[in-house]
Design a protein around this motif. Structure first.
Motif, PDB file in Angstrom:
ATOM      1  N   ASP A 152      38.171 -21.737  24.960  1.00  0.00           N
ATOM      2  CA  ASP A 152      38.366 -21.495  26.385  1.00  0.00           C
ATOM      3  C   ASP A 152      37.960 -22.767  27.127  1.00  0.00           C
ATOM      4  O   ASP A 152      36.787 -23.151  27.112  1.00  0.00           O
ATOM      5  CB  ASP A 152      37.518 -20.312  26.836  1.00  0.00           C
ATOM      6  CG  ASP A 152      37.806 -19.912  28.278  1.00  0.00           C
ATOM      7  OD1 ASP A 152      38.455 -20.694  29.003  1.00  0.00           O
ATOM      8  OD2 ASP A 152      37.368 -18.824  28.685  1.00  0.00           O
ATOM      9  N   MET A 153      38.908 -23.385  27.787  1.00  0.00           N
ATOM     10  CA  MET A 153      38.655 -24.666  28.445  1.00  0.00           C
ATOM     11  C   MET A 153      38.222 -24.510  29.900  1.00  0.00           C
ATOM     12  O   MET A 153      38.110 -25.505  30.624  1.00  0.00           O
ATOM     13  CB  MET A 153      39.892 -25.552  28.342  1.00  0.00           C
ATOM     14  CG  MET A 153      40.319 -25.824  26.910  1.00  0.00           C
ATOM     15  SD  MET A 153      41.592 -27.083  26.776  1.00  0.00           S
ATOM     16  CE  MET A 153      40.652 -28.547  27.214  1.00  0.00           C
ATOM     17  N   LYS A 154      37.973 -23.279  30.314  1.00  0.00           N
ATOM     18  CA  LYS A 154      37.513 -23.059  31.686  1.00  0.00           C
ATOM     19  C   LYS A 154      36.249 -23.871  31.954  1.00  0.00           C
ATOM     20  O   LYS A 154      35.293 -23.823  31.198  1.00  0.00           O
ATOM     21  CB  LYS A 154      37.232 -21.574  31.908  1.00  0.00           C
ATOM     22  CG  LYS A 154      36.775 -21.237  33.320  1.00  0.00           C
ATOM     23  CD  LYS A 154      36.518 -19.739  33.459  1.00  0.00           C
ATOM     24  CE  LYS A 154      36.032 -19.411  34.864  1.00  0.00           C
ATOM     25  NZ  LYS A 154      35.753 -17.950  35.027  1.00  0.00           N
ATOM     26  N   CYS A 192      43.696 -23.801  30.250  1.00  0.00           N
ATOM     27  CA  CYS A 192      43.812 -25.258  30.198  1.00  0.00           C
ATOM     28  C   CYS A 192      43.863 -25.846  31.612  1.00  0.00           C
ATOM     29  O   CYS A 192      44.581 -25.345  32.472  1.00  0.00           O
ATOM     30  CB  CYS A 192      45.074 -25.665  29.446  1.00  0.00           C
ATOM     31  SG  CYS A 192      45.089 -25.110  27.720  1.00  0.00           S
ATOM     32  N   PRO A 193      43.125 -26.928  31.868  1.00  0.00           N
ATOM     33  CA  PRO A 193      43.130 -27.559  33.194  1.00  0.00           C
ATOM     34  C   PRO A 193      44.387 -28.382  33.411  1.00  0.00           C
ATOM     35  O   PRO A 193      45.132 -28.681  32.471  1.00  0.00           O
ATOM     36  CB  PRO A 193      41.881 -28.452  33.154  1.00  0.00           C
ATOM     37  CG  PRO A 193      41.738 -28.797  31.705  1.00  0.00           C
ATOM     38  CD  PRO A 193      42.180 -27.584  30.940  1.00  0.00           C
ATOM     39  N   PHE A 217      48.758 -24.419  23.405  1.00  0.00           N
ATOM     40  CA  PHE A 217      48.131 -24.556  24.712  1.00  0.00           C
ATOM     41  C   PHE A 217      48.648 -23.449  25.638  1.00  0.00           C
ATOM     42  O   PHE A 217      49.857 -23.357  25.882  1.00  0.00           O
ATOM     43  CB  PHE A 217      48.428 -25.930  25.303  1.00  0.00           C
ATOM     44  CG  PHE A 217      47.927 -27.073  24.462  1.00  0.00           C
ATOM     45  CD1 PHE A 217      46.597 -27.476  24.544  1.00  0.00           C
ATOM     46  CD2 PHE A 217      48.772 -27.738  23.580  1.00  0.00           C
ATOM     47  CE1 PHE A 217      46.121 -28.524  23.768  1.00  0.00           C
ATOM     48  CE2 PHE A 217      48.305 -28.790  22.800  1.00  0.00           C
ATOM     49  CZ  PHE A 217      46.979 -29.178  22.898  1.00  0.00           C
ATOM     50  N   HIS A 218      47.739 -22.617  26.126  1.00  0.00           N
ATOM     51  CA  HIS A 218      48.100 -21.523  27.011  1.00  0.00           C
ATOM     52  C   HIS A 218      47.745 -21.953  28.437  1.00  0.00           C
ATOM     53  O   HIS A 218      46.580 -21.914  28.844  1.00  0.00           O
ATOM     54  CB  HIS A 218      47.353 -20.252  26.604  1.00  0.00           C
ATOM     55  CG  HIS A 218      47.616 -19.840  25.182  1.00  0.00           C
ATOM     56  ND1 HIS A 218      48.621 -18.956  24.839  1.00  0.00           N
ATOM     57  CD2 HIS A 218      47.031 -20.216  24.016  1.00  0.00           C
ATOM     58  CE1 HIS A 218      48.634 -18.794  23.522  1.00  0.00           C
ATOM     59  NE2 HIS A 218      47.676 -19.550  23.005  1.00  0.00           N
ATOM     60  N   THR A 219      48.754 -22.378  29.183  1.00  0.00           N
ATOM     61  CA  THR A 219      48.509 -23.032  30.463  1.00  0.00           C
ATOM     62  C   THR A 219      48.707 -22.127  31.672  1.00  0.00           C
ATOM     63  O   THR A 219      48.264 -22.460  32.772  1.00  0.00           O
ATOM     64  CB  THR A 219      49.428 -24.258  30.614  1.00  0.00           C
ATOM     65  OG1 THR A 219      50.792 -23.827  30.473  1.00  0.00           O
ATOM     66  CG2 THR A 219      49.129 -25.297  29.543  1.00  0.00           C
ATOM     67  N   VAL A 220      49.368 -20.970  31.491  1.00  0.00           N
ATOM     68  CA  VAL A 220      49.684 -20.118  32.638  1.00  0.00           C
ATOM     69  C   VAL A 220      48.714 -18.949  32.761  1.00  0.00           C
ATOM     70  O   VAL A 220      48.049 -18.775  33.782  1.00  0.00           O
ATOM     71  CB  VAL A 220      51.136 -19.601  32.544  1.00  0.00           C
ATOM     72  CG1 VAL A 220      51.442 -18.681  33.727  1.00  0.00           C
ATOM     73  CG2 VAL A 220      52.115 -20.766  32.497  1.00  0.00           C
TER      74      VAL A 220
END
Length: 286
Positions: A152-154, A192-193, A217-220
């Motif tokens: 988790d890139m939060k 992802c930022p 990469f899950h960007t949405v």
């Protein structure tokens, strides 16, 4: 004899051969947990010779980087700092295709709380603890067929990336690529930022093309993750039903405490020089 019986007999023969080989091999430590040995064997699809190669690579890398793999304590101050600001959590159960899932996320987002080498050591402690623990409590004899990791890139910023230690990053990725006792199936990056491309540019040179192809990469939104990891395996905070992060955190910490002696026992990790391997020099660790 049934096919299942024949397979069971072959498994016992192969594992007995591997145990004997392990104890006679001066490139290896004195002991190995039976469940960990089975994971190496399964990772190599039951090929004994390939299993031996993987085991030797695993312990060679461990002893090349003792500050990451051997000199450790899940209850020391460094570990406490890591577990206070980040979660390293094996999730319960297995996916439909038999994979084990682990989640990694920040709990606090201040970059100065990140200490990359110490955090990486904590990651491997959790992994080593998991490798000697059944993957699915409901089916303790079933081993995972592979490994799925969720990052988790939060809250991740370029300040976090600037705190990466290149030597540690290189050791971590190499171990994951060539020495892990389970097959890496997928790496999912969620939340992802917008500056994801800058982050990827830093780490991509250290990742083989084969492994990079496993990264999604899950960007949405989180919805795209559910196609790969069942909701019931995910924490409540991620739209799942596997319990809260706090409950999973408590379970993981309990497991680390229960396996503390194992994680710190040099007999399981340290390879002695051949001239010292006589059983007496271990007394300094007891």
């Amino acid at each position: 004899m049934s096919a299942e019986g024949e397979n069971g007999t072959q498994l016992r023969r192969d594992l007995n051969e591997l145990v004997e080989w392990f104890h006679q091999n001066e490139k290896l430590p004195q002991e190995i947990d039976p469940l960990l040995l089975r994971r190496f064997y399964q990772c190599m699809y039951g090929d004994v010779e390939e299993t031996k190669k993987l085991i030797e690579v695993n312990y060679s890398l461990r002893n090349r980087h003792p500050h990451l793999f051997i000199k450790r304590d899940p209850l020391d101050d460094d570990s406490k700092r890591t577990f206070d600001y980040a979660d390293i959590l094996p999730l319960p159960g297995l996916t439909p295709d038999g994979s084990k899932v682990s989640l990694y996320c920040f709990r606090e987002f201040e970059a100065t709380k990140m200490h990359h080498t110490e955090d990486t050591r904590a990651f491997f402690m959790v992994a080593d603890c998991r490798f000697v623990t059944p993957d699915d409590a409901a089916r303790p004899n079933i081993l995972s067929e592979g490994e799925v990791q969720i990052f988790d890139m939060k809250g991740t910023t370029m300040r976090h990336i600037s705190r990466l230690t290149i030597s540690t990053l290189r050791a971590y990725i190499k171990f994951l690529q060539v020495a892990f006792p389970v097959r890496l199936r997928a790496i999912h990056m969620v939340n992802c930022p917008s500056y994801l491309d800058r982050i990827v540019s830093v780490v991509k040179p250290f990742i083989s093309d084969e492994v990079f192809k496993l990264i999604r990469f899950h960007t949405v939104s989180m919805d795209s993750l559910y196609a790969f990891v069942p909701r019931e395996m995910l924490p409540e905070e991620y739209g799942g039903s596997a319990g809260s992060l706090e409950a999973l955190r408590t379970h993981t910490k309990k497991a680390l405490v229960e396996h503390r002696e194992y994680l710190m026992n040099p007999n399981h990790w340290l390879v002695e020089k051949s001239e010292k391997r006589n059983g007496h020099s271990w007394r300094i660790f007891r």
